[in-house]
Design a protein around this motif. Structure first.
Motif, PDB file in Angstrom:
ATOM      1  N   PRO A  42       0.790  -1.235   0.000  1.00 48.17           N
ATOM      2  CA  PRO A  42       0.000   0.000   0.000  1.00 48.17           C
ATOM      3  C   PRO A  42       0.825   1.290   0.000  1.00 48.17           C
ATOM      4  O   PRO A  42       0.307   2.342  -0.360  1.00 48.17           O
ATOM      5  N   SER A  43       2.087   1.213   0.380  1.00 43.02           N
ATOM      6  CA  SER A  43       2.902   2.430   0.384  1.00 43.02           C
ATOM      7  C   SER A  43       3.460   2.762  -0.994  1.00 43.02           C
ATOM      8  O   SER A  43       4.071   3.813  -1.183  1.00 43.02           O
ATOM      9  N   VAL A  44       3.242   1.878  -1.960  1.00 43.11           N
ATOM     10  CA  VAL A  44       3.774   2.106  -3.310  1.00 43.11           C
ATOM     11  C   VAL A  44       2.695   2.748  -4.181  1.00 43.11           C
ATOM     12  O   VAL A  44       1.587   2.245  -4.296  1.00 43.11           O
ATOM     13  N   GLU A  45       3.055   3.873  -4.772  1.00 43.75           N
ATOM     14  CA  GLU A  45       2.165   4.625  -5.645  1.00 43.75           C
ATOM     15  C   GLU A  45       2.683   4.491  -7.078  1.00 43.75           C
ATOM     16  O   GLU A  45       3.877   4.667  -7.330  1.00 43.75           O
ATOM     17  N   ILE A  46       1.796   4.195  -8.014  1.00 45.46           N
ATOM     18  CA  ILE A  46       2.184   3.989  -9.408  1.00 45.46           C
ATOM     19  C   ILE A  46       1.372   4.941 -10.266  1.00 45.46           C
ATOM     20  O   ILE A  46       0.138   4.918 -10.238  1.00 45.46           O
ATOM     21  N   VAL A  47       2.075   5.794 -11.009  1.00 50.05           N
ATOM     22  CA  VAL A  47       1.404   6.800 -11.826  1.00 50.05           C
ATOM     23  C   VAL A  47       2.071   6.905 -13.193  1.00 50.05           C
ATOM     24  O   VAL A  47       3.238   6.562 -13.351  1.00 50.05           O
ATOM     25  N   VAL A  48       1.307   7.388 -14.160  1.00 50.28           N
ATOM     26  CA  VAL A  48       1.851   7.789 -15.447  1.00 50.28           C
ATOM     27  C   VAL A  48       1.632   9.293 -15.541  1.00 50.28           C
ATOM     28  O   VAL A  48       0.514   9.778 -15.408  1.00 50.28           O
ATOM     29  N   LEU A  49       2.714  10.016 -15.739  1.00 52.86           N
ATOM     30  CA  LEU A  49       2.660  11.465 -15.825  1.00 52.86           C
ATOM     31  C   LEU A  49       2.953  11.895 -17.248  1.00 52.86           C
ATOM     32  O   LEU A  49       3.837  11.332 -17.901  1.00 52.86           O
ATOM     33  N   GLY A  50       2.233  12.882 -17.720  1.00 49.62           N
ATOM     34  CA  GLY A  50       2.459  13.398 -19.061  1.00 49.62           C
ATOM     35  C   GLY A  50       2.703  14.887 -19.030  1.00 49.62           C
ATOM     36  O   GLY A  50       2.067  15.610 -18.270  1.00 49.62           O
ATOM     37  N   ALA A  51       3.658  15.336 -19.835  1.00 47.32           N
ATOM     38  CA  ALA A  51       3.963  16.763 -19.933  1.00 47.32           C
ATOM     39  C   ALA A  51       4.741  17.008 -21.221  1.00 47.32           C
ATOM     40  O   ALA A  51       5.135  16.068 -21.912  1.00 47.32           O
ATOM     41  N   SER A  52       4.952  18.272 -21.503  1.00 46.82           N
ATOM     42  CA  SER A  52       5.667  18.622 -22.729  1.00 46.82           C
ATOM     43  C   SER A  52       7.127  18.178 -22.682  1.00 46.82           C
ATOM     44  O   SER A  52       7.708  17.854 -23.719  1.00 46.82           O
ATOM     45  N   ASP A  53       7.725  18.170 -21.486  1.00 46.03           N
ATOM     46  CA  ASP A  53       9.107  17.716 -21.338  1.00 46.03           C
ATOM     47  C   ASP A  53       9.378  17.376 -19.869  1.00 46.03           C
ATOM     48  O   ASP A  53       8.542  17.589 -19.001  1.00 46.03           O
ATOM     49  N   ARG A  54      10.567  16.846 -19.611  1.00 42.32           N
ATOM     50  CA  ARG A  54      10.918  16.423 -18.246  1.00 42.32           C
ATOM     51  C   ARG A  54      10.942  17.580 -17.254  1.00 42.32           C
ATOM     52  O   ARG A  54      10.562  17.420 -16.106  1.00 42.32           O
ATOM     53  N   GLU A  55      11.395  18.730 -17.694  1.00 48.65           N
ATOM     54  CA  GLU A  55      11.453  19.876 -16.795  1.00 48.65           C
ATOM     55  C   GLU A  55      10.047  20.266 -16.335  1.00 48.65           C
ATOM     56  O   GLU A  55       9.840  20.591 -15.164  1.00 48.65           O
ATOM     57  N   ALA A  56       9.091  20.198 -17.223  1.00 45.47           N
ATOM     58  CA  ALA A  56       7.706  20.491 -16.847  1.00 45.47           C
ATOM     59  C   ALA A  56       7.202  19.475 -15.826  1.00 45.47           C
ATOM     60  O   ALA A  56       6.496  19.835 -14.885  1.00 45.47           O
ATOM     61  N   LEU A  57       7.578  18.213 -15.985  1.00 45.59           N
ATOM     62  CA  LEU A  57       7.191  17.182 -15.010  1.00 45.59           C
ATOM     63  C   LEU A  57       7.794  17.465 -13.644  1.00 45.59           C
ATOM     64  O   LEU A  57       7.129  17.340 -12.616  1.00 45.59           O
ATOM     65  N   ARG A  58       9.066  17.814 -13.629  1.00 46.38           N
ATOM     66  CA  ARG A  58       9.727  18.093 -12.352  1.00 46.38           C
ATOM     67  C   ARG A  58       9.093  19.291 -11.653  1.00 46.38           C
ATOM     68  O   ARG A  58       9.020  19.333 -10.434  1.00 46.38           O
ATOM     69  N   HIS A  59       8.624  20.250 -12.440  1.00 40.46           N
ATOM     70  CA  HIS A  59       7.992  21.424 -11.854  1.00 40.46           C
ATOM     71  C   HIS A  59       6.586  21.095 -11.339  1.00 40.46           C
ATOM     72  O   HIS A  59       6.219  21.468 -10.229  1.00 40.46           O
ATOM     73  N   SER A  60       5.803  20.374 -12.130  1.00 43.00           N
ATOM     74  CA  SER A  60       4.412  20.107 -11.747  1.00 43.00           C
ATOM     75  C   SER A  60       4.250  18.952 -10.763  1.00 43.00           C
ATOM     76  O   SER A  60       3.272  18.898 -10.029  1.00 43.00           O
ATOM     77  N   HIS A  61       5.205  18.020 -10.736  1.00 41.08           N
ATOM     78  CA  HIS A  61       5.120  16.846  -9.871  1.00 41.08           C
ATOM     79  C   HIS A  61       6.416  16.658  -9.086  1.00 41.08           C
ATOM     80  O   HIS A  61       6.954  15.554  -9.000  1.00 41.08           O
ATOM     81  N   GLY A  62       6.901  17.733  -8.507  1.00 40.93           N
ATOM     82  CA  GLY A  62       8.186  17.734  -7.810  1.00 40.93           C
ATOM     83  C   GLY A  62       8.295  16.727  -6.685  1.00 40.93           C
ATOM     84  O   GLY A  62       9.383  16.235  -6.401  1.00 40.93           O
ATOM     85  N   ARG A  63       7.202  16.367  -6.067  1.00 41.25           N
ATOM     86  CA  ARG A  63       7.286  15.438  -4.930  1.00 41.25           C
ATOM     87  C   ARG A  63       7.858  14.092  -5.331  1.00 41.25           C
ATOM     88  O   ARG A  63       8.424  13.383  -4.505  1.00 41.25           O
ATOM     89  N   TYR A  64       7.743  13.735  -6.603  1.00 43.21           N
ATOM     90  CA  TYR A  64       8.322  12.473  -7.067  1.00 43.21           C
ATOM     91  C   TYR A  64       9.814  12.597  -7.379  1.00 43.21           C
ATOM     92  O   TYR A  64      10.532  11.614  -7.355  1.00 43.21           O
ATOM     93  N   PHE A  65      10.270  13.805  -7.683  1.00 42.57           N
ATOM     94  CA  PHE A  65      11.616  13.968  -8.211  1.00 42.57           C
ATOM     95  C   PHE A  65      12.566  14.755  -7.322  1.00 42.57           C
ATOM     96  O   PHE A  65      13.775  14.716  -7.533  1.00 42.57           O
ATOM     97  N   LEU A  66      12.047  15.501  -6.353  1.00 39.20           N
ATOM     98  CA  LEU A  66      12.887  16.349  -5.514  1.00 39.20           C
ATOM     99  C   LEU A  66      12.962  15.795  -4.097  1.00 39.20           C
ATOM    100  O   LEU A  66      11.993  15.224  -3.603  1.00 39.20           O
ATOM    101  N   ASP A  67      14.094  16.011  -3.439  1.00 37.86           N
ATOM    102  CA  ASP A  67      14.205  15.581  -2.050  1.00 37.86           C
ATOM    103  C   ASP A  67      13.480  16.587  -1.143  1.00 37.86           C
ATOM    104  O   ASP A  67      13.033  17.646  -1.592  1.00 37.86           O
ATOM    105  N   PHE A  68      13.388  16.251   0.129  1.00 29.31           N
ATOM    106  CA  PHE A  68      12.622  17.065   1.071  1.00 29.31           C
ATOM    107  C   PHE A  68      13.142  18.506   1.130  1.00 29.31           C
ATOM    108  O   PHE A  68      12.366  19.459   1.130  1.00 29.31           O
ATOM    109  N   ASP A  69      14.455  18.691   1.187  1.00 26.07           N
ATOM    110  CA  ASP A  69      15.027  20.037   1.279  1.00 26.07           C
ATOM    111  C   ASP A  69      14.686  20.889   0.049  1.00 26.07           C
ATOM    112  O   ASP A  69      14.365  22.064   0.167  1.00 26.07           O
TER     113      ASP A  69
END
Length: 76
Positions: A42-69
């Motif tokens: 149950p702690s595993v989340e599986i998603v498909v994200l779509g965006a124009s490019d990777r940078e847009a994904l990192r900006h809109s869905h940062g919780r998957y790609f950025l550390d806490f700090d």
């Protein structure tokens, strides 16, 4: 368009798998396979994200790609 499958473990706060697909259909098929693979975790989340490019994904869905700090700095 970038389609990325992300398998994320909420309990550890880390990405277990990240894979890019050209087509949304291929990404969704990979998602269904991953859901079978991680069934019962149950702690595993599986998603498909779509965006124009990777940078847009990192900006809109940062919780998957950025550390806490980095997330905290973005909020501040």
């Amino acid at each position: 368009m970038t389609n990325v499958l992300v398998v994320y473990d909420r309990s550890s706060g880390r990405v277990l798998r990240e894979q890019e697909y050209e087509g949304r259909r291929d990404a969704l098929e990979a998602r269904f396979a991953a859901e079978k693979e991680y069934r019962g975790r149950p702690s595993v989340e599986i998603v498909v994200l779509g965006a124009s490019d990777r940078e847009a994904l990192r900006h809109s869905h940062g919780r998957y790609f950025l550390d806490f700090d980095a997330l905290a700095a973005r909020i501040a």
